[in-house]
Design an enzyme around this catalytic site. Structure first.
Site, mmCIF file in Angstrom:
data_model
loop_
_atom_site.group_PDB
_atom_site.id
_atom_site.type_symbol
_atom_site.label_atom_id
_atom_site.label_comp_id
_atom_site.label_asym_id
_atom_site.label_seq_id
_atom_site.Cartn_x
_atom_site.Cartn_y
_atom_site.Cartn_z
ATOM 1 N N LEU A 179 -42.642 37.590 -2.532
ATOM 2 C CA LEU A 179 -43.083 36.242 -2.840
ATOM 3 C C LEU A 179 -42.025 35.189 -2.544
ATOM 4 O O LEU A 179 -42.354 34.030 -2.307
ATOM 5 C CB LEU A 179 -43.505 36.152 -4.311
ATOM 6 C CG LEU A 179 -44.688 37.041 -4.717
ATOM 7 C CD1 LEU A 179 -45.008 36.855 -6.190
ATOM 8 C CD2 LEU A 179 -45.906 36.732 -3.868
ATOM 9 N N ASN A 180 -40.750 35.533 -2.621
ATOM 10 C CA ASN A 180 -39.699 34.583 -2.232
ATOM 11 C C ASN A 180 -38.503 35.340 -1.674
ATOM 12 O O ASN A 180 -38.423 36.569 -1.776
ATOM 13 C CB ASN A 180 -39.307 33.676 -3.406
ATOM 14 C CG ASN A 180 -38.558 34.425 -4.498
ATOM 15 O OD1 ASN A 180 -38.122 35.554 -4.316
ATOM 16 N ND2 ASN A 180 -38.417 33.783 -5.656
ATOM 17 N N SER A 181 -37.601 34.592 -1.121
ATOM 18 C CA SER A 181 -36.404 35.211 -0.506
ATOM 19 C C SER A 181 -35.142 34.736 -1.193
ATOM 20 O O SER A 181 -34.115 34.506 -0.559
ATOM 21 C CB SER A 181 -36.362 34.870 0.990
ATOM 22 O OG SER A 181 -36.384 33.459 1.179
ATOM 23 N N ARG A 187 -31.694 34.638 -3.187
ATOM 24 C CA ARG A 187 -30.570 35.576 -3.177
ATOM 25 C C ARG A 187 -30.346 36.177 -4.552
ATOM 26 O O ARG A 187 -29.833 37.283 -4.666
ATOM 27 C CB ARG A 187 -29.291 34.866 -2.714
ATOM 28 C CG ARG A 187 -29.285 34.441 -1.247
ATOM 29 C CD ARG A 187 -28.029 33.645 -0.923
ATOM 30 N NE ARG A 187 -26.824 34.400 -1.260
ATOM 31 C CZ ARG A 187 -25.645 33.845 -1.590
ATOM 32 N NH1 ARG A 187 -25.550 32.530 -1.637
ATOM 33 N NH2 ARG A 187 -24.611 34.603 -1.886
ATOM 34 N N PHE A 188 -30.719 35.429 -5.595
ATOM 35 C CA PHE A 188 -30.415 35.884 -6.954
ATOM 36 C C PHE A 188 -31.422 36.935 -7.425
ATOM 37 O O PHE A 188 -31.060 38.090 -7.670
ATOM 38 C CB PHE A 188 -30.396 34.674 -7.888
ATOM 39 C CG PHE A 188 -30.186 35.041 -9.331
ATOM 40 C CD1 PHE A 188 -29.154 35.901 -9.705
ATOM 41 C CD2 PHE A 188 -30.997 34.513 -10.321
ATOM 42 C CE1 PHE A 188 -28.961 36.228 -11.028
ATOM 43 C CE2 PHE A 188 -30.796 34.841 -11.649
ATOM 44 C CZ PHE A 188 -29.776 35.702 -12.009
ATOM 45 N N LEU A 189 -32.654 36.572 -7.529
ATOM 46 C CA LEU A 189 -33.695 37.505 -7.963
ATOM 47 C C LEU A 189 -34.767 37.567 -6.884
ATOM 48 O O LEU A 189 -35.375 36.549 -6.535
ATOM 49 C CB LEU A 189 -34.331 37.055 -9.281
ATOM 50 C CG LEU A 189 -33.466 37.167 -10.544
ATOM 51 C CD1 LEU A 189 -34.217 36.579 -11.733
ATOM 52 C CD2 LEU A 189 -33.082 38.609 -10.825
ATOM 53 N N LYS A 190 -34.987 38.759 -6.348
ATOM 54 C CA LYS A 190 -36.049 38.951 -5.361
ATOM 55 C C LYS A 190 -37.373 39.126 -6.111
ATOM 56 O O LYS A 190 -37.462 39.972 -7.002
ATOM 57 C CB LYS A 190 -35.784 40.194 -4.511
ATOM 58 C CG LYS A 190 -34.382 40.285 -3.954
ATOM 59 C CD LYS A 190 -34.100 39.208 -2.921
ATOM 60 C CE LYS A 190 -32.679 39.392 -2.347
ATOM 61 N NZ LYS A 190 -32.347 38.301 -1.397
ATOM 62 N N ASP A 199 -35.408 27.277 -18.068
ATOM 63 C CA ASP A 199 -35.723 26.994 -16.653
ATOM 64 C C ASP A 199 -37.188 26.549 -16.537
ATOM 65 O O ASP A 199 -37.985 27.142 -15.801
ATOM 66 C CB ASP A 199 -35.462 28.227 -15.798
ATOM 67 C CG ASP A 199 -35.540 27.919 -14.296
ATOM 68 O OD1 ASP A 199 -35.453 26.729 -13.915
ATOM 69 O OD2 ASP A 199 -35.699 28.879 -13.503
#
EC number: 2.7.11.1
Length: 1454
Positions: free
Chosen positions: A33-35, A37-40, A147
């Site tokens: 769903l996203n790229s 760097r912290f949480l895939k 967040d």
């Protein structure tokens, strides 16, 4: 997870992300769903559906996530109880990565803001309100999100907001001000550069001091983030801050109010709300609770606080589960939740009145004021009065009435309607409709959508409601399709404004879907097409109105220079519309089903108006005129009833050239109702003045003979037409032209008005005369009466005039004039016999055949002076009879014929076919297949209980033995035993014993798994006497279900001799025995076997059945039970099987068992062997947790029935022979729970008493409720018993009135015969008048009478009942009412009963208390607990009364 984590995490993983997912059990990777760097973030599937997995790839193998995961798990457990939170349901750590797993939802708030239909202002406010409440609940748990942003707020399909991805233990609290890379690494996962973080979180000093993780998140930080989210949703997705703007705002160089809020928000209250949340100083930010209180009634509507939010929160909790202890999630599967949306929709449906009250919708109480408090649950009705055909009734559990209006009218008066708060419910209902399982619930959903749609704007009607009605066109159920079509048209009917996007909604969207709906249902039933055809005209009205709206908008929005372009586009659009509607119209006009055509005709005038005169002539009228030749008279009637309206629209030319000639021809239709409709239409056309004078005379000549027609309606409408003609003509024209035509049909001259003319009309011919006249006209061969003259004269409608031969004409042309040889030869052999006179005094010659027919008329009552009447009717009858002759089904010769609207059934020619008798023989399989015939004869002789069998072996006249007696069981003929075959010359009636043709397997243990203790099933062989080989007849004969009578079933034992009922008149009330074996277990039911060996049967709450030998107990030999049988569950009812040593027992575990008592005679003593279970069934096979509470048994030669009343108020009828369920009767729940039952002596009528004081009479032959009534103060009815002493139609009712012991009613006539009053005050006679109307609206008495009766027993003319309060037993003597008394009473007072004749049909028996003794009463002689059951019997001619109470004590009184 470390402030410097961004420096050590890999820029990209060394292996593909799905390889990290594959290590998880039962998880299937779908996509990334996203790229970040912290949480895939990945999307995957597990056994329960779609999930989201956030993967943290460890920078090194020794990196431990345990402390973080423990804190996240504890936080998720606390959050799992909140409906606005989607927590992590599973946390996993491996040596390579950490996994946080939660449920996947399709849309987040950021995506929803850009999706159609766009959110309305009320929905945005409700989302903001939800978020403030959600954050308040989170903060109350001392949890901070950390967040909050639009990507982390998930939104359901109906706009319920859910916060997810809590970051308090995952992401740092503080970030450096000089390094935006840290912000991008942790928080800008969407790469939009949008910032929602509070300014105080950007602090380089705290970040460098190492407090980024150890620092504490504050609630004020969440308030700031939520303020940014609220500002963004009201700004249509424009974010309030990006990262650079936030830094400027922190340094006071960015005026957010002027540069953003003033531009995007018109509402001052909204701007103030956002400013209160994004203050730079955290201490000035208001908490969620303070914000909600401050802006209540200012920005947020008050009904958010009082109703809406709590209601939707309850709906959410109904569709979710709360985690159990120590878990963060539940294991609820999709299969478990398949019907949750059905439940929530049903809740909205039930709560509709409450919704209307809370939202100030115009809800009117029936007979009250707007907004008045609802009464106790009764009936609730909504009437939709916008469209002609949509006067739909919606029933809800409140007694209210809602008149739906157009939105513009209601919104001016009601604020909640103006704000369109109904959109919140529409969103929920519309998105749930496709997931609803039950068809009934789906229909309720459509009804609710139709009602709520009235309270939203026209634009939202089309955008938010109409698409969901259209999607229901694809439903598999025709009821759903039909209602969706009706509600669609209803909603569109109220639309008065169109926006530009919806101008072409019909051409581009609705009409193609409607065509597809029509095509897809061609092969199905006709219901949908009937509904569609009836609605087509309303659809045309809506289309026409939408065209006008569109044209008006174009004219207002464009300059005059563009008028040509507007006209061209409008013309093209109109052409497409008209062509589409024309295709639908032709499809219905040419449909094969008559009812579809009739549905179209019922409302065809608006459709004709839509097409205009020219197209109506070409499209509609050309098809309609063919309906006059249709075989179905109902269609012809529908057309004729509609034709007058169409004539007005099409004008006089079409009327005179097409319609009027066809109407005149149809006057001679074979169905009289069609003729009536024609005359009624002609009257309407005369009244409107559409028929010109030149047609008056011909119409008068055609219709005036109908004044002699036997049909009263035809005569009256004919007279009305004549009166209309008279009113249109001048006086000279009336007397010179019309009067000579109509005068013969009146007795004398009268004024020309309906009242005078109808009273002096000549008497019409009788129906038998008319039918005979029709028959004569068809069968005449050598007749001068019916001989027509060939003429070229035509009337004004183009029809040939009918002229008959007169004596003058025949003398000139046939009798003496030889010039017309051709005509003379046509009458060769015909001789005149006599003449009759017509109404204009012309002689009509008769042949011998004619004379015979005239004699027939004399025989059926037509006098000689009235013969002119049949002469006058000749012209009409000869046309009508010819039409009849074309129909082979028409009964010419039946003088009692009465025409009907529907077609007669096919007339099968059965002249030479004789009826054939088929006989059935039934016997048990083991008897029919046994080799020894002698043993069979022995068995048959043992069970010969019918006296008619004694003479079955007598010889007939020819010396041969007669056939055995035939008996009727369930409408079929069977033999009782075999006989010697006989021969006869009539082969159609010969009976020959055949081989068994069918085996009927009837299991007495239907539905049981454990039948170890039950008698095995017995097979029955049924044979018949049919010798032919016609397969259809054999198949038909095999459908008959034949069973032997109950007496032929050996397991039930021998039939008992009929024992007369005990004479209780000699009962003194002396206690002769007390049985205490059952103490302290309550005896719930008892019965007494009335045979030669009387015994008592008792059942307890412990499930124990006991058999007591009454003869030995009375003598004093024993005081204990003879047999015991354990049912393992509380016994609810015991009832004897009449004429057998068997009884039925019901228990709370759902079992119904039939037990047979086996005993034998040893010298002068009777020995009881055991209780044998011969039948058994479990009611739980038919309904969950269902068991019988009352039972009645009925046995005769034809029926053997067991009637059981269950705790669910259902009456189930079983066949005792097999315990097969025959039928179920479900009484109306509005009448209350059924508390008592009884059946009449013929087992045709079932009488029910309910807790609401209503008596319901059912005909169990046809499963029909035939009568219901209540009386008195509607007290619960506890017992009903048949009272044969006063006739077969009398019933004893205990209850209904708190002033009586009991009442006796004639349930056929519905009046009270006797009332036994429990005081010396005579109630009003109106107290005992039946109330049969409005039973659902009565105020029922919820408590029982103070003198409640616990049980009742009826024996001949004696009624014994027990007083629950005093445990006394009162005996009423029906033969001599004044001798009624309390036979057992612990009171010092005696009862004296005084009969009083109130009316000819009603007698009251008043109770008066009288002191009898001052001595103390011996309490040991009486019961001290509630008596649950009483029974009567006779032992050695001594009457006995057995009373069993709640303590287990059994008292026997003499």
């Amino acid at each position: 997870m470390g402030a410097q984590l961004s420096l050590v995490v890999q820029a990209s993983p060394s292996i593909a992300i799905f390889s990290y997912i594959d290590v998880l059990e039962e998880v299937h990777y779908v996509s990334q769903l996203n790229s970040s760097r912290f949480l895939k973030t990945c999307k995957a599937l597990d056994p329960n559906g779609e999930i989201v997995i956030k993967v943290f790839i460890k920078p090194k193998d020794q990196y431990s996530l345990r402390p973080f995961l423990q804190r996240i798990r504890a936080q998720s457990f606390k959050l799992g109880q909140l409906p606005h939170v989607l927590n992590y349901s599973k946390l996993i750590e491996t040596n390579r990565a950490g996994y946080m797993i939660r449920q996947h939802l399709k849309n987040n708030l950021y995506d929803r803001l850009s999706l159609r239909p766009y959110l309305q202002d009320i929905e945005l406010k409700f989302i903001a309100f939800q978020l403030l409440n959600a954050l308040k609940d989170i903060h109350n748990l001392n949890i901070v999100h950390g967040d909050i942003k639009t990507e982390n707020i998930l939104v359901t399909s109906w706009n319920w907001c859910i916060l997810t991805d809590f970051a308090a233990f995952i992401k740092p609290v503080y970030l450096p001000e000089d390094n935006p890379g840290e912000f991008l690494f942790y928080f800008d996962t969407s790469k939009r550069r949008t910032c929602y973080l509070a300014p105080e979180r950007f602090n380089s000093k705290l970040y460098q001091d190492g407090k980024s993780n150890n620092g504490r998140l504050t609630k004020e930080m969440d308030i700031f983030s939520l303020g940014c989210v609220i500002a963004e949703i009201f700004a249509e997705g424009r974010p309030i801050f990006n990262l650079s703007q936030l830094f400027k705002y922190k340094s006071n160089s960015y005026d957010v109010n002027r540069e953003f809020l003033m531009e995007e928000m018109n509402s001052t209250d909204l701007r103030n709300l956002v400013l209160d949340m994004i203050q730079l100083d955290p201490s000035k930010r208001l908490s969620c609770d303070e914000l909600l209180n401050k802006y209540r009634g200012i920005f947020f509507p008050d009904y958010f606080y009082t109703f809406i939010y709590d209601y939707f929160r309850n709906l959410v909790t109904m569709t979710t589960s709360t985690p159990i202890s120590d878990n963060t999630c539940t294991n609820s599967t999709l299969e478990d939740n398949v019907k949750l949306l059905d439940e929530t929709t049903e809740k909205i449906y039930r709560d509709f009145s409450q919704i209307c009250h809370c939202l100030d919708f115009p809800l009117i109480k029936d007979g009250g004021e707007i907004g008045s408090d609802p009464p106790i649950l009764e009936s609730y009705k909504i009437e939709i009065e916008i469209s002609r055909f949509l006067n739909t009734n919606l029933y809800f559990p409140q007694n209210y009435h809602l008149v739906l209006q157009q939105f513009t009218k209601v919104s001016e008066k009601i604020k909640s309607v103006k704000e369109e708060c109904a959109l919140l419910f529409i969103s929920y209902l519309s998105h749930s409709i496709r997931s609803i399982v039950s068809t009934a619930t789906k229909l309720k959903n459509l009804e609710l959508l139709a009602v709520f749609a009235q309270f939203v704007s026209d634009e939202n009607k089309i955008d938010r409601v109409v698409p969901y009605f259209v999607c229901c066109f694809e439903d598999s159920d025709q009821d759903v399709q039909a209602l969706s079509l009706l509600t669609l048209i209803q909603v569109l009917t109220s639309v008065r404004k169109l926006n530009q996007l919806n101008e072409n909604i019909f051409v581009d969207y609705l009409l193609p879907r409607l065509k597809r709906l029509l095509i897809s249902n061609r092969q199905n039933t006709n219901y949908l097409r009937i509904v569609f055809a009836n609605c087509l005209s309303d659809l045309a009205i809506i289309i026409n109105r939408f065209q006008e709206f569109t044209f008006a908008q174009h004219c207002n929005d464009n300059s005059m220079d563009n008028n040509t372009e507007i006209m061209e586009s409008s013309t093209k659009y109109s052409a497409k519309l008209i062509q589409s509607v024309e295709d639908l119209t032709v499809s219905f006009l040419t449909d094969n089903d008559t009812y579809v055509k009739m549905a179209l005709l019922q409302n065809i005038l608006p459709l004709c108006k839509f097409f205009g005169r020219e197209r109506t002539n070409d499209i509609i009228l050309s098809h309609l005129i063919t309906y006059l030749n249709d075989k179905d008279p109902a269609l012809r009637v529908s057309l004729i009833q509609t034709i007058s309206g169409i004539s007005i629209l099409l004008g006089t030319v079409t009327l005179e050239q097409y319609i009027l000639p066809l109407l005149i021809q149809t006057i001679t239709d074979s169905e009289e109702l069609v003729v009536i409709s024609v005359l009624q239409s002609l009257k309407s056309l005369f009244k409107t003045g559409l028929i010109r004078k030149k047609y008056y005379i011909d119409i008068s000549k055609t219709t005036s003979p109908l004044l002699l027609h036997p049909n009263n309606w035809i005569r009256q409408f004919t007279l009305m037409i004549i009166i209309e003609i008279i009113n249109k003509l001048s006086k000279a024209e009336v007397y010179c032209i019309l009067y000579p035509i109509i005068r013969p049909f009146f007795e004398f001259d009268v004024e020309f008005n309906f009242k005078s003319m109808i009273s002096c009309c000549k008497q019409p011919v009788s129906r038998s005369v008319y039918n005979l006249l029709c028959s004569w006209s068809v069968r005449a061969s050598k007749s001068l009466f019916w001989k027509k003259i060939i003429t070229n004269h035509v009337d004004s409608f183009g029809n040939n005039r009918i002229e008959f031969i007169t004596k003058n004409y025949s003398s000139k042309n046939y009798g003496f004039n030889k010039r017309d040889t051709k005509s003379s030869s046509s009458l060769k052999g015909i001789k005149t016999s006599s003449t009759v006179y017509s109404h204009d005094n012309k002689e009509i010659p008769l042949t011998a055949e004619d004379r015979n027919w005239i004699d027939k008329f004399h025989i059926i009552g037509l006098t000689e002076k009235d013969i002119w009447k049949i002469v006058a009717l000749r012209g009409y009858v000869i046309r009508t009879a010819r039409v009849m002759a074309a129909n082979p089904d028409f009964p010419y010769n039946n003088s009692n014929y009465r025409p009907l609207v529907q077609n007669s059934p096919p007339n099968l020619n059965l002249t030479n076919i004789m009826p054939r008798n088929i006989f059935f023989d039934v016997e048990f399989a083991e008897e029919s297949t046994s080799e020894g015939q002698d043993s069979n004869l022995e068995n048959q002789q043992i069970y010969k209980y019918d006296e008619s069998e004694k003479d079955s072996n007598k010889l007939n006249i020819n010396g041969s033995k007669q056939l055995s007696t035939v008996m009727d069981i369930n409408g079929s003929l069977i033999f009782k035993n075999k006989s010697i075959a006989t021969t006869t010359s009539n082969l159609k009636n010969v009976f020959v014993q055949l081989e068994p043709t069918s085996y009927h397997m009837h299991s007495p243990n239907h539905g049981l798994k454990d039948n170890a203790n039950v008698k095995p099933e017995r097979k029955v062989v049924v044979s018949n006497s049919y010798e032919g080989d016609v397969e259809s007849i054999e198949k038909f004969l095999s459908t008959f279900k034949i069973l032997p009578p109950l007496r032929d079933y050996k397991e039930f034992g021998p039939i008992q001799e009929i024992v007369r009922s005990p004479n209780m008149g000699n009962l003194r009330g002396k206690l002769i025995a007390t049985l205490m074996e059952n103490e302290p277990n309550s005896i719930t039911s008892s019965a007494v076997s009335p045979g030669e060996t009387p015994y008592l049967i008792t059942g307890s709450d412990q499930g124990v059945i006991k058999i007591w030998n009454l003869k030995e107990i009375i003598v004093g030999e024993v005081y204990s039970s003879s047999l015991t049988y354990d049912c393992s569950s509380t016994v609810t009812q015991i009832t004897m099987i009449p004429n057998f040593d068997a009884f039925a027992v019901s228990s709370k575990d759902g079992q119904i068992i039939v037990l047979k008592v086996n005993h034998y005679q040893q010298e002068s003593e009777v020995k009881f062997l055991n209780c044998e279970c011969i039948r058994k069934i479990n009611l739980k096979n038919f309904g969950k947790n269902e068991y019988a509470v009352r039972m009645r048994a009925f046995v005769n030669e034809e029926k053997s029935l067991l009637v059981a009343l269950t705790n669910l108020s259902r009456v189930i009828i079983f066949d005792i022979r097999t315990l097969e369920r025959l039928q179920i009767i479900e009484n109306s729940p509005r009448h209350g729970a059924v508390s008592s039952i009884c059946i009449d002596e013929e087992c045709c009528v079932l009488i029910l008493g309910t807790t609401r004081g209503i008596i319901d009479i059912w005909d169990i032959r046809f499963n029909v409720l035939i009568r219901s009534w209540s009386f008195g103060d509607h007290a619960p009815i506890t017992h009903v018993e048949v009272c044969q002493f006063y006739g077969k139609n009398s019933v004893i009712v205990v209850g209904g009135s708190s002033k009586t012991f009991l009442t006796i009613w004639n349930f056929v006539k519905g009046h009270c015969q006797y009332a036994f009053i429990n005081s010396d005050e005579q109630p009003s006679m109106e107290h005992f008048l039946p109330i049969e109307k409005g039973l659902e609206e009565l105020n029922f008495c919820g408590i029982r009478s103070l003198n409640a009766l616990s049980t009742i027993s009826v024996s001949n003319d004696k009624i014994l009942l027990t007083d629950e309060a005093t445990s006394s037993i009162v005996m009423f003597s029906l033969n001599e009412l004044s001798s009624s008394k309390a036979v057992i009473s612990p009171s010092r007072f005696s009862d004296v009963f005084i009969p009083t004749q109130v009316t000819a049909n009603l007698t009251m028996l008043l109770r008066k208390m009288k002191r009898t003794s001052t001595h103390s009463v011996d309490d040991s002689l009486y019961h001290h607990d509630i008596i649950n059951s009483i029974s009567t019997c006779e032992v050695d001619e001594t009457p006995l009364l057995v009373a069993c109470d709640n303590s287990g004590l059994i008292g026997i009184f003499q």
